[in-house]
Design a protein around this motif. Sequence first.
Motif, short mmCIF file in Angstrom:
data_model
loop_
_atom_site.label_atom_id
_atom_site.label_comp_id
_atom_site.label_asym_id
_atom_site.label_seq_id
_atom_site.Cartn_x
_atom_site.Cartn_y
_atom_site.Cartn_z
N VAL A 210 0.82 -1.26 -0.14
CA VAL A 210 0.02 -0.02 -0.04
C VAL A 210 1.05 1.20 -0.01
CG1 VAL A 210 -1.49 1.38 1.35
CG2 VAL A 210 -1.99 -1.08 1.19
N HIS A 211 1.75 1.36 0.91
CA HIS A 211 2.89 2.35 1.14
C HIS A 211 3.86 2.51 -0.28
CE1 HIS A 211 1.45 3.80 4.91
NE2 HIS A 211 1.48 2.28 5.32
N LEU A 212 3.83 1.49 -0.89
CA LEU A 212 4.66 1.51 -2.08
C LEU A 212 4.16 2.54 -3.31
CD1 LEU A 212 7.34 0.38 -3.32
CD2 LEU A 212 5.91 -1.32 -4.46
N ASP A 213 2.76 2.77 -2.98
CA ASP A 213 2.02 3.52 -4.07
C ASP A 213 1.66 4.90 -3.32
OD1 ASP A 213 0.76 3.92 -6.74
OD2 ASP A 213 -1.42 3.88 -5.50
N ASP A 214 2.42 5.13 -2.38
CA ASP A 214 2.46 6.46 -1.68
C ASP A 214 2.79 7.63 -2.45
OD1 ASP A 214 2.44 7.34 1.67
OD2 ASP A 214 3.39 8.77 0.27
N GLN A 215 2.31 8.91 -2.26
CA GLN A 215 2.52 10.09 -2.94
C GLN A 215 3.70 10.60 -2.83
OE1 GLN A 215 -0.65 12.70 -2.11
NE2 GLN A 215 -2.20 11.62 -3.26
N ASP A 216 4.46 10.25 -1.72
CA ASP A 216 5.82 10.79 -1.32
C ASP A 216 6.73 9.73 -1.95
OD1 ASP A 216 8.34 11.45 -0.05
OD2 ASP A 216 7.56 11.63 1.63
N GLN A 217 7.35 10.41 -3.12
CA GLN A 217 8.55 9.50 -3.71
C GLN A 217 9.64 8.94 -2.88
OE1 GLN A 217 10.01 11.06 -7.33
NE2 GLN A 217 10.76 9.20 -8.12
N THR A 218 10.09 9.74 -1.93
CA THR A 218 11.06 9.27 -1.03
C THR A 218 10.61 8.20 -0.05
OG1 THR A 218 11.91 11.68 -0.83
CG2 THR A 218 12.57 10.11 0.79
N ILE A 242 2.11 -8.77 -4.88
CA ILE A 242 2.36 -7.92 -5.83
C ILE A 242 1.28 -7.90 -7.15
CG2 ILE A 242 3.92 -6.89 -7.50
CD1 ILE A 242 6.36 -7.90 -5.68
N GLU A 243 1.04 -9.06 -7.64
CA GLU A 243 0.41 -9.59 -8.92
C GLU A 243 -1.33 -9.08 -8.16
OE1 GLU A 243 1.08 -13.38 -9.28
OE2 GLU A 243 2.93 -13.19 -10.77
N GLU A 244 -1.50 -9.17 -7.07
CA GLU A 244 -2.96 -8.91 -6.69
C GLU A 244 -3.04 -7.15 -6.82
OE1 GLU A 244 -5.66 -10.44 -5.04
OE2 GLU A 244 -4.84 -11.92 -5.90
N THR A 251 1.30 3.77 -10.60
CA THR A 251 2.16 3.43 -11.79
C THR A 251 2.51 2.11 -11.20
OG1 THR A 251 4.30 3.91 -12.36
CG2 THR A 251 3.80 4.73 -10.29
N PRO A 252 3.01 1.12 -12.29
CA PRO A 252 3.47 -0.13 -11.95
C PRO A 252 5.06 -0.35 -11.68
CG PRO A 252 3.12 0.00 -14.32
CD PRO A 252 2.72 1.23 -13.79
N VAL A 253 5.59 0.91 -11.78
CA VAL A 253 7.20 0.86 -11.90
C VAL A 253 7.91 0.35 -10.93
CG1 VAL A 253 7.30 3.42 -10.99
CG2 VAL A 253 9.26 2.48 -12.33
N GLN A 257 10.02 -3.24 -10.38
CA GLN A 257 11.45 -3.05 -9.81
C GLN A 257 11.38 -4.17 -8.77
OE1 GLN A 257 13.19 0.51 -8.78
NE2 GLN A 257 11.84 1.67 -10.02
N LEU A 258 10.30 -4.26 -8.20
CA LEU A 258 10.25 -5.43 -7.00
C LEU A 258 10.40 -6.75 -7.74
CD1 LEU A 258 10.48 -5.82 -4.04
CD2 LEU A 258 7.92 -5.40 -3.87
N LEU A 259 9.67 -6.83 -8.64
CA LEU A 259 9.48 -8.33 -9.42
C LEU A 259 10.90 -8.50 -9.94
CD1 LEU A 259 5.97 -7.79 -11.05
CD2 LEU A 259 6.46 -9.63 -9.15
N HIS A 260 11.43 -7.60 -10.71
CA HIS A 260 12.59 -7.66 -11.17
C HIS A 260 13.74 -8.23 -10.01
CE1 HIS A 260 15.95 -7.25 -14.04
NE2 HIS A 260 16.64 -6.76 -13.23
N HIS A 261 13.85 -7.56 -8.86
CA HIS A 261 14.63 -7.77 -7.98
C HIS A 261 14.36 -9.50 -7.34
CE1 HIS A 261 16.88 -7.22 -4.11
NE2 HIS A 261 16.11 -7.97 -3.58
N ILE A 262 13.28 -9.63 -7.14
CA ILE A 262 13.05 -11.00 -6.85
C ILE A 262 13.50 -11.96 -7.74
CG2 ILE A 262 11.27 -12.82 -6.14
CD1 ILE A 262 9.74 -10.38 -5.16
#
Length: 270
Positions: A210-218, A242-244, A251-253, A257-262
């Motif tokens: 949920v927080h991965l979609d936060d408005q604060d990019q930092t 993640i797929e859920e 944005t899916p970015v 990135q997380l899927l790529h890391h895994i």
Amino acid sequence: YHFKKKEKSPVVGEALHDFILILKTCLQPNKDSQLRLKLFALLSQLLQKANETVNSQGQFLSYLETMIKDILAPNLQWHAGRTAAAIRTTAVSCLWALIHCEILSPKEISEVEGLLMPQIIASMDEDSKIARLMACRIVGVFYKVCGRQFDSDKLIKTYPEVLKRLDDTSADVRLAAAHTLANWFKCLKDNDAKCYMQNNIRYLYQELLVHLDDQDQTLQNAVLEVLKEGSILYPEVLVREIEEVVEKHRTPVYCNQLLHHIQSSKEAVL
């Protein structure tokens, strides 16, 4: 307060026994609150340069138990009122200065944790931003230094309070909470406790996404690093989570990135 003028001199270390006795006497909860505030402010300043002040003679650690049990612990207990809250904040700041000045060994930090963890967890809910920030940082150090010795019960009881701070009104507190959760995940690396905690870990994955979609990019970047750390525990579970949610994110970015890391981590193991 003649110590204040020589804050960077070794004079406090030379008179350490008397200084600790003054603190122990004057910082009891039944003493004048304004005096306690001033003494805690002074103590916090001294601890920031401990080896030049209270530990100038290398004797401070022999008073550590007194500092924790007789000085800090009584002042971290909750009492109603603004002044009591201010005193708790200065006490938390003193503890952070003590931990941050790097004179404590891992064994000593573990002893501090054993005595003060409940009060520090409670401090995460203070009105004072400084208290919440320092408490998050202190718990992060506890996880980092001695968290691998924690049983599953302690890990389960403490992380929800840290997680709540990701919704804090302060950006600094939110970032500190993220770093602390990364250390929480590290506690479980190669730890048998993770077997009993799969549901807790899944829940934490869900909340962090949920927080991965936060408005604060930092904060998004910080949470991404937390999830990368946590992905080591149950990568297949995290991929499903993640797929859920990926299509619900603005944005899916970050999810990608997380899927790529895994995937990269999985290939590196193979």
